[in-house]
Scaffold this active site. Sequence first.
Site, PDB file in Angstrom:
ATOM      1  N   MET A   1       0.831  -1.204   0.000  1.00 41.52           N
ATOM      2  CA  MET A   1       0.000   0.000   0.000  1.00 41.52           C
ATOM      3  C   MET A   1       0.859   1.245   0.000  1.00 41.52           C
ATOM      4  O   MET A   1       0.917   1.968   0.975  1.00 41.52           O
ATOM      5  CB  MET A   1      -0.863   0.015   1.243  1.00 41.52           C
ATOM      6  CG  MET A   1      -0.062  -0.148   2.477  1.00 41.52           C
ATOM      7  SD  MET A   1      -0.558  -1.586   3.332  1.00 41.52           S
ATOM      8  CE  MET A   1       0.318  -1.212   4.828  1.00 41.52           C
ATOM      9  N   PRO A   2       1.483   1.461  -1.127  1.00 47.45           N
ATOM     10  CA  PRO A   2       2.394   2.613  -1.203  1.00 47.45           C
ATOM     11  C   PRO A   2       1.640   3.941  -1.264  1.00 47.45           C
ATOM     12  O   PRO A   2       0.474   3.997  -1.639  1.00 47.45           O
ATOM     13  CB  PRO A   2       3.146   2.376  -2.514  1.00 47.45           C
ATOM     14  CG  PRO A   2       2.842   0.970  -2.912  1.00 47.45           C
ATOM     15  CD  PRO A   2       1.509   0.647  -2.327  1.00 47.45           C
ATOM     16  N   ILE A   3       2.358   4.975  -0.849  1.00 45.40           N
ATOM     17  CA  ILE A   3       1.921   6.350  -1.064  1.00 45.40           C
ATOM     18  C   ILE A   3       3.020   7.033  -1.870  1.00 45.40           C
ATOM     19  O   ILE A   3       4.184   7.017  -1.472  1.00 45.40           O
ATOM     20  CB  ILE A   3       1.743   7.103   0.270  1.00 45.40           C
ATOM     21  CG1 ILE A   3       0.719   6.404   1.163  1.00 45.40           C
ATOM     22  CG2 ILE A   3       1.335   8.555   0.020  1.00 45.40           C
ATOM     23  CD1 ILE A   3       0.690   6.949   2.605  1.00 45.40           C
TER      24      ILE A   3
ATOM     25  N   TYR B   1      -1.845   5.029  -3.316  1.00 45.82           N
ATOM     26  CA  TYR B   1      -2.349   6.404  -3.345  1.00 45.82           C
ATOM     27  C   TYR B   1      -1.275   7.282  -3.976  1.00 45.82           C
ATOM     28  O   TYR B   1      -0.083   7.128  -3.680  1.00 45.82           O
ATOM     29  CB  TYR B   1      -2.588   6.934  -1.924  1.00 45.82           C
ATOM     30  CG  TYR B   1      -3.850   6.466  -1.239  1.00 45.82           C
ATOM     31  CD1 TYR B   1      -4.782   5.677  -1.885  1.00 45.82           C
ATOM     32  CD2 TYR B   1      -4.120   6.852   0.078  1.00 45.82           C
ATOM     33  CE1 TYR B   1      -5.945   5.261  -1.238  1.00 45.82           C
ATOM     34  CE2 TYR B   1      -5.279   6.449   0.729  1.00 45.82           C
ATOM     35  CZ  TYR B   1      -6.185   5.647   0.068  1.00 45.82           C
ATOM     36  OH  TYR B   1      -7.327   5.248   0.705  1.00 45.82           O
TER      37      TYR B   1
ATOM     38  N   GLN C   1       6.595   6.041  -0.408  1.00 48.42           N
ATOM     39  CA  GLN C   1       6.531   5.393   0.911  1.00 48.42           C
ATOM     40  C   GLN C   1       5.953   3.993   0.745  1.00 48.42           C
ATOM     41  O   GLN C   1       4.867   3.824   0.190  1.00 48.42           O
ATOM     42  CB  GLN C   1       5.633   6.210   1.848  1.00 48.42           C
ATOM     43  CG  GLN C   1       6.210   7.574   2.203  1.00 48.42           C
ATOM     44  CD  GLN C   1       5.206   8.440   2.926  1.00 48.42           C
ATOM     45  OE1 GLN C   1       4.193   8.834   2.354  1.00 48.42           O
ATOM     46  NE2 GLN C   1       5.472   8.750   4.179  1.00 48.42           N
TER      47      GLN C   1
END
Lengths: 79, 79, 79, 79, 79, 79
Positions: free
Chosen positions: B1-3, B48, C7
Amino acid sequence: MPIVTVQVTREGTTPDRSSVSAEEKAAIIKGVSQVLLDVLNKPLESTYVVIEEVDLDNWGWGGLPTVQYRKQRAAAAKS
Amino acid sequence: MPIVTVQVTREGTTPDRSSVSAEEKAAIIKGVSQVLLDVLNKPLESTYVVIEEVDLDNWGWGGLPTVQYRKQRAAAAKS
Amino acid sequence: MPIVTVQVTREGTTPDRSSVSAEEKAAIIKGVSQVLLDVLNKPLESTYVVIEEVDLDNWGWGGLPTVQYRKQRAAAAKS
Amino acid sequence: MPIVTVQVTREGTTPDRSSVSAEEKAAIIKGVSQVLLDVLNKPLESTYVVIEEVDLDNWGWGGLPTVQYRKQRAAAAKS
Amino acid sequence: MPIVTVQVTREGTTPDRSSVSAEEKAAIIKGVSQVLLDVLNKPLESTYVVIEEVDLDNWGWGGLPTVQYRKQRAAAAKS
Amino acid sequence: MPIVTVQVTREGTTPDRSSVSAEEKAAIIKGVSQVLLDVLNKPLESTYVVIEEVDLDNWGWGGLPTVQYRKQRAAAAKS
């Protein structure tokens, strides 16, 4: 190659202005880039500076929006 | 679940535009999400992407606001 | 002169590894820099990419630490 | 009440050190806080400074991990 | 002295509004500051909260701009 | 689909611990996600929370590293 992010409230340093001026932004950019050069020997051209102006409503302190917190502190200082 | 946060200057890719277009933003979102899928096998729906457009006055490089730094470099390149 | 911050959770893509590998990081850097070149015509040398690996305990999703949330979803998917 | 975030690569300023020293961090904190006081009249006690050291593998420039990009530039400078 | 950054899409919670209201922002500031007090015993006056509203075009999910991704999910949910 | 980033100093809430515990992190994640649900009606599963622990040396306040600033304030409070 540092990145410096400066977050400040969007307000003027004098009553007649409602935001940080272009001259002040240039002075911040110059100043913090110089710090990185002086302390870590980072060349100016390898430093990025990003200034983020944050609306007063969007900045909280003391569990309150900034304007309310400042009023609370000013009232406490008087009493 | 990278940002993934993408910070760019607020300016157009052609002289008649003053900001990144909606199509360009969609292409950035698609592109960087695909990189995370290809390299780390992260499903698209868990990534995201946040694009932050930064006013030219608010972006410093070489100890100067961007526009001035670009002029300085262009002048140096000619000499 | 974009800045891209990626991230991701600190974990491997295969069971025998516990973090993103140097090769995967290089592929992420190459991929997202290329997206900025392709879409906004930003030269590769003006893009900084910062990868932040976040410990699983420090990443929350669904109101839970990631590992617990994944278990919850896996259990729900079975039922 | 500014927040200043300083991101630098985790490496020493001399060959015998592999990270920024505590003295250098203190000098960065002092320097950038002073800039905000001088330029925007922000009291020192209202400024937070956060220094983030980023592993060299995790910082990309020129589409490459930093170490590779530096080698490429050094080689180009020689030729 | 925690810093809490809250990033949300710039949109209203009811159809007649197009952004987060001042009351909602105050409630977010109060709520998250309280969490830090309750869990880590951080005094309210040492916590800064910064709310960043992100335009819908600038937020990607599922490899698409948010509005398109929501439509895709709504369509999938119906079928 | 909010993203909440919580930055705190890396230290324990009791003298025998030197960092935030896994239970405290889980409570922070639960608490701030709940705030977003309560105030903006954001479903828990659309909120990401990222906790960043910052070494005491890397956090500045009052123009000083945190530990020095705390000592200065404690000394001032006594006098």
